[in-house]
Motif scaffolding. Structure first.
Motif, PDB file in Angstrom:
ATOM      1  N   THR A  27       0.832  -1.211   0.000  1.00  0.00           N
ATOM      2  CA  THR A  27       0.000   0.000   0.000  1.00  0.00           C
ATOM      3  C   THR A  27       0.864   1.257   0.000  1.00  0.00           C
ATOM      4  OG1 THR A  27      -1.723  -1.184   1.230  1.00  0.00           O
ATOM      5  CG2 THR A  27      -1.861   1.220   1.191  1.00  0.00           C
ATOM      6  N   PHE A  28       1.924   1.247   0.803  1.00  0.00           N
ATOM      7  CA  PHE A  28       2.816   2.403   0.895  1.00  0.00           C
ATOM      8  C   PHE A  28       3.488   2.701  -0.451  1.00  0.00           C
ATOM      9  CE2 PHE A  28       7.200   3.946   1.532  1.00  0.00           C
ATOM     10  CZ  PHE A  28       6.928   5.165   2.136  1.00  0.00           C
ATOM     11  N   ILE A  29       4.014   1.665  -1.087  1.00  0.00           N
ATOM     12  CA  ILE A  29       4.686   1.842  -2.377  1.00  0.00           C
ATOM     13  C   ILE A  29       3.712   2.374  -3.426  1.00  0.00           C
ATOM     14  CG2 ILE A  29       5.817   0.630  -4.297  1.00  0.00           C
ATOM     15  CD1 ILE A  29       7.036  -1.258  -2.203  1.00  0.00           C
ATOM     16  N   TYR A  30       2.497   1.813  -3.441  1.00  0.00           N
ATOM     17  CA  TYR A  30       1.499   2.239  -4.425  1.00  0.00           C
ATOM     18  C   TYR A  30       1.110   3.705  -4.231  1.00  0.00           C
ATOM     19  CZ  TYR A  30      -2.776   2.193  -7.216  1.00  0.00           C
ATOM     20  OH  TYR A  30      -3.745   2.475  -8.146  1.00  0.00           O
ATOM     21  N   VAL A  31       0.912   4.104  -2.976  1.00  0.00           N
ATOM     22  CA  VAL A  31       0.544   5.497  -2.682  1.00  0.00           C
ATOM     23  C   VAL A  31       1.683   6.444  -3.049  1.00  0.00           C
ATOM     24  CG1 VAL A  31       0.012   7.132  -0.825  1.00  0.00           C
ATOM     25  CG2 VAL A  31      -1.123   4.910  -0.887  1.00  0.00           C
ATOM     26  N   VAL A  32       2.909   6.058  -2.723  1.00  0.00           N
ATOM     27  CA  VAL A  32       4.075   6.898  -3.027  1.00  0.00           C
ATOM     28  C   VAL A  32       4.223   7.094  -4.533  1.00  0.00           C
ATOM     29  CG1 VAL A  32       6.598   6.993  -3.004  1.00  0.00           C
ATOM     30  CG2 VAL A  32       5.361   6.400  -0.922  1.00  0.00           C
ATOM     31  N   ASN A  35       1.722   9.460  -6.082  1.00  0.00           N
ATOM     32  CA  ASN A  35       1.857  10.866  -5.718  1.00  0.00           C
ATOM     33  C   ASN A  35       3.227  11.447  -6.048  1.00  0.00           C
ATOM     34  OD1 ASN A  35      -0.660  11.743  -3.917  1.00  0.00           O
ATOM     35  ND2 ASN A  35      -0.192   9.609  -3.443  1.00  0.00           N
ATOM     36  N   LEU A  36       4.105  10.609  -6.610  1.00  0.00           N
ATOM     37  CA  LEU A  36       5.473  11.062  -6.845  1.00  0.00           C
ATOM     38  C   LEU A  36       5.723  11.526  -8.278  1.00  0.00           C
ATOM     39  CD1 LEU A  36       8.210  11.354  -5.382  1.00  0.00           C
ATOM     40  CD2 LEU A  36       8.764   9.037  -6.146  1.00  0.00           C
ATOM     41  N   TYR A  37       5.012  10.934  -9.227  1.00  0.00           N
ATOM     42  CA  TYR A  37       5.329  11.258 -10.621  1.00  0.00           C
ATOM     43  C   TYR A  37       4.929  12.681 -11.014  1.00  0.00           C
ATOM     44  CZ  TYR A  37       0.412  10.325 -11.834  1.00  0.00           C
ATOM     45  OH  TYR A  37      -0.948  10.354 -11.921  1.00  0.00           O
ATOM     46  N   GLN A  38       3.819  13.176 -10.434  1.00  0.00           N
ATOM     47  CA  GLN A  38       3.339  14.498 -10.814  1.00  0.00           C
ATOM     48  C   GLN A  38       4.333  15.626 -10.500  1.00  0.00           C
ATOM     49  OE1 GLN A  38       0.415  14.859 -12.626  1.00  0.00           O
ATOM     50  NE2 GLN A  38       1.346  16.874 -12.982  1.00  0.00           N
ATOM     51  N   ASP A  42       5.728  18.294 -13.201  1.00  0.00           N
ATOM     52  CA  ASP A  42       5.559  19.742 -12.980  1.00  0.00           C
ATOM     53  C   ASP A  42       6.907  20.465 -13.032  1.00  0.00           C
ATOM     54  OD1 ASP A  42       2.859  19.399 -12.726  1.00  0.00           O
ATOM     55  OD2 ASP A  42       2.874  19.358 -10.526  1.00  0.00           O
ATOM     56  N   LEU A  43       7.901  19.849 -12.419  1.00  0.00           N
ATOM     57  CA  LEU A  43       9.247  20.452 -12.430  1.00  0.00           C
ATOM     58  C   LEU A  43       9.827  20.461 -13.837  1.00  0.00           C
ATOM     59  CD1 LEU A  43      10.769  18.877  -9.180  1.00  0.00           C
ATOM     60  CD2 LEU A  43      10.286  21.304  -9.571  1.00  0.00           C
ATOM     61  N   ALA A  44       9.500  19.420 -14.604  1.00  0.00           N
ATOM     62  CA  ALA A  44       9.987  19.344 -15.988  1.00  0.00           C
ATOM     63  C   ALA A  44       9.397  20.480 -16.826  1.00  0.00           C
ATOM     64  CB  ALA A  44       9.626  17.995 -16.600  1.00  0.00           C
ATOM     65  N   ASP A  45       8.127  20.837 -16.557  1.00  0.00           N
ATOM     66  CA  ASP A  45       7.493  21.951 -17.267  1.00  0.00           C
ATOM     67  C   ASP A  45       8.057  23.297 -16.817  1.00  0.00           C
ATOM     68  OD1 ASP A  45       5.888  20.233 -18.705  1.00  0.00           O
ATOM     69  OD2 ASP A  45       4.229  20.311 -17.247  1.00  0.00           O
ATOM     70  N   TYR A  46       8.456  23.366 -15.549  1.00  0.00           N
ATOM     71  CA  TYR A  46       8.952  24.634 -14.987  1.00  0.00           C
ATOM     72  C   TYR A  46      10.407  24.890 -15.377  1.00  0.00           C
ATOM     73  CZ  TYR A  46       9.609  28.382 -11.588  1.00  0.00           C
ATOM     74  OH  TYR A  46       9.872  29.587 -10.983  1.00  0.00           O
ATOM     75  N   PHE A  60       8.400   7.385 -16.041  1.00  0.00           N
ATOM     76  CA  PHE A  60       8.776   6.046 -15.547  1.00  0.00           C
ATOM     77  C   PHE A  60       8.008   5.707 -14.265  1.00  0.00           C
ATOM     78  CE2 PHE A  60      11.519   3.501 -12.712  1.00  0.00           C
ATOM     79  CZ  PHE A  60      11.585   2.329 -13.464  1.00  0.00           C
ATOM     80  N   ILE A  61       7.948   6.661 -13.332  1.00  0.00           N
ATOM     81  CA  ILE A  61       7.230   6.448 -12.068  1.00  0.00           C
ATOM     82  C   ILE A  61       5.733   6.275 -12.326  1.00  0.00           C
ATOM     83  CG2 ILE A  61       6.618   7.478  -9.844  1.00  0.00           C
ATOM     84  CD1 ILE A  61       9.340   8.902  -9.896  1.00  0.00           C
ATOM     85  N   MET A  62       5.196   7.081 -13.246  1.00  0.00           N
ATOM     86  CA  MET A  62       3.778   6.985 -13.581  1.00  0.00           C
ATOM     87  C   MET A  62       3.459   5.621 -14.191  1.00  0.00           C
ATOM     88  SD  MET A  62       1.429   9.525 -15.945  1.00  0.00           S
ATOM     89  CE  MET A  62       2.442   9.255 -17.410  1.00  0.00           C
ATOM     90  N   THR A  63       4.341   5.132 -15.044  1.00  0.00           N
ATOM     91  CA  THR A  63       4.150   3.815 -15.660  1.00  0.00           C
ATOM     92  C   THR A  63       4.144   2.713 -14.614  1.00  0.00           C
ATOM     93  OG1 THR A  63       5.259   4.590 -17.676  1.00  0.00           O
ATOM     94  CG2 THR A  63       5.025   2.207 -17.392  1.00  0.00           C
ATOM     95  N   MET A  64       5.086   2.828 -13.651  1.00  0.00           N
ATOM     96  CA  MET A  64       5.145   1.841 -12.573  1.00  0.00           C
ATOM     97  C   MET A  64       3.851   1.850 -11.753  1.00  0.00           C
ATOM     98  SD  MET A  64       9.045   2.112 -11.111  1.00  0.00           S
ATOM     99  CE  MET A  64       8.676   0.929  -9.825  1.00  0.00           C
ATOM    100  N   ALA A  65       3.331   3.047 -11.473  1.00  0.00           N
ATOM    101  CA  ALA A  65       2.087   3.171 -10.706  1.00  0.00           C
ATOM    102  C   ALA A  65       0.916   2.560 -11.466  1.00  0.00           C
ATOM    103  CB  ALA A  65       1.816   4.637 -10.389  1.00  0.00           C
ATOM    104  N   MET A  66       0.858   2.798 -12.769  1.00  0.00           N
ATOM    105  CA  MET A  66      -0.232   2.279 -13.594  1.00  0.00           C
ATOM    106  C   MET A  66      -0.164   0.757 -13.702  1.00  0.00           C
ATOM    107  SD  MET A  66      -0.318   5.167 -16.618  1.00  0.00           S
ATOM    108  CE  MET A  66      -1.568   4.299 -17.569  1.00  0.00           C
ATOM    109  N   GLU A  67       1.041   0.217 -13.659  1.00  0.00           N
ATOM    110  CA  GLU A  67       1.203  -1.235 -13.781  1.00  0.00           C
ATOM    111  C   GLU A  67       0.897  -1.961 -12.472  1.00  0.00           C
ATOM    112  OE1 GLU A  67       5.132  -1.832 -15.252  1.00  0.00           O
ATOM    113  OE2 GLU A  67       4.593  -1.410 -17.342  1.00  0.00           O
ATOM    114  N   MET A  68       0.787  -1.209 -11.384  1.00  0.00           N
ATOM    115  CA  MET A  68       0.494  -1.832 -10.082  1.00  0.00           C
ATOM    116  C   MET A  68      -1.013  -1.990  -9.858  1.00  0.00           C
ATOM    117  SD  MET A  68       3.244  -0.390  -7.281  1.00  0.00           S
ATOM    118  CE  MET A  68       2.530  -1.411  -5.988  1.00  0.00           C
TER     119      MET A  68
END
Length: 208
Positions: A27-32, A35-38, A42-46, A60-68
């Motif tokens: 649960t902890f890994i999935y929540v992290v 909430n981590l990829y965004q 955002d920083l990449a746009d800034y 990469f982080i977003m893909t990992m979250a989607m695959e979980m």
């Protein structure tokens, strides 16, 4: 015999701790991850100069979250293990709540006899559920149905369902232990938790 009993007790405790730990970790890994990829995106746009570095990390982080997608189902599996193993552990450690206001009005012999009848009923119930669940598992085994969202681990429905007969078998043997102690006169009740007594003790301690 004592060595076997200690091994059984420790194994039960280890499995409960393992179930709780894995459930929390997944649960902890999935929540992290969710909430981590965004922040990276955002920083990449800034920061345009760092976009080529930050954006791939965010994706990469977003893909990992989607695959979980399996994380919720796996958490439910560990939670189920926690419930049924915890039920057996609760019988051993007097963790279940006992409603014995009327029973305590009887003599010690009367309390013991009533507890023996109650223990036999608990044994019948545990054996009934364990047997019925085994029939269901046999049907699921023949059907070879895969567990939803757990195809990644090739887990079948019958494999998840095994926790039910295992849990109730453990509960059955815990009540066998209680029944033996009742027949030997080592106790006069089922050894359940007494919330009323605990509340009174806490109230007295608070007054002091």
């Amino acid at each position: 015999m004592k060595l076997l009993s200690k091994f059984w007790d420790k194994l039960e405790e280890i499995l409960i701790i393992l179930s709780l730990s894995l459930m929390t970790l997944v649960t902890f890994i999935y929540v992290v991850l969710n909430n981590l990829y965004q922040p990276f995106l955002d920083l990449a746009d800034y920061f345009e100069s760092l976009k080529s570095i930050l954006e791939p990390i965010g994706i990469f982080i977003m893909t990992m979250a989607m695959e979980m997608t399996w994380s919720v189902a796996l958490t439910k599996l560990f939670f189920g293990m926690l419930i049924f193993l915890g039920a057996s552990y609760g019988v051993r450690t007097a963790g279940h709540i006992g409603i014995d206001v009327l029973v305590k009005k009887f003599s010690k012999t009367g309390q013991r006899n009533i507890s023996i009848i109650a223990c036999l009923l608990c044994l019948f119930y545990a054996a009934l559920i364990a047997y019925a669940s085994l029939e269901w598992i046999q049907a699921m085994f023949v059907a070879d149905v895969g567990a939803e969202d757990l195809n990644t681990f090739n887990i079948k429905v019958w494999e998840i369902g095994l926790i039910i007969p295992i849990g109730y078998t453990l509960i059955f043997f815990r009540f066998i232990e209680i029944l033996i102690r009742l027949f030997r006169g080592q106790q006069t009740d089922l050894g359940l938790a007494d919330e009323a007594s605990d509340a009174l003790k806490l109230n007295e301690e608070h007054k002091e």
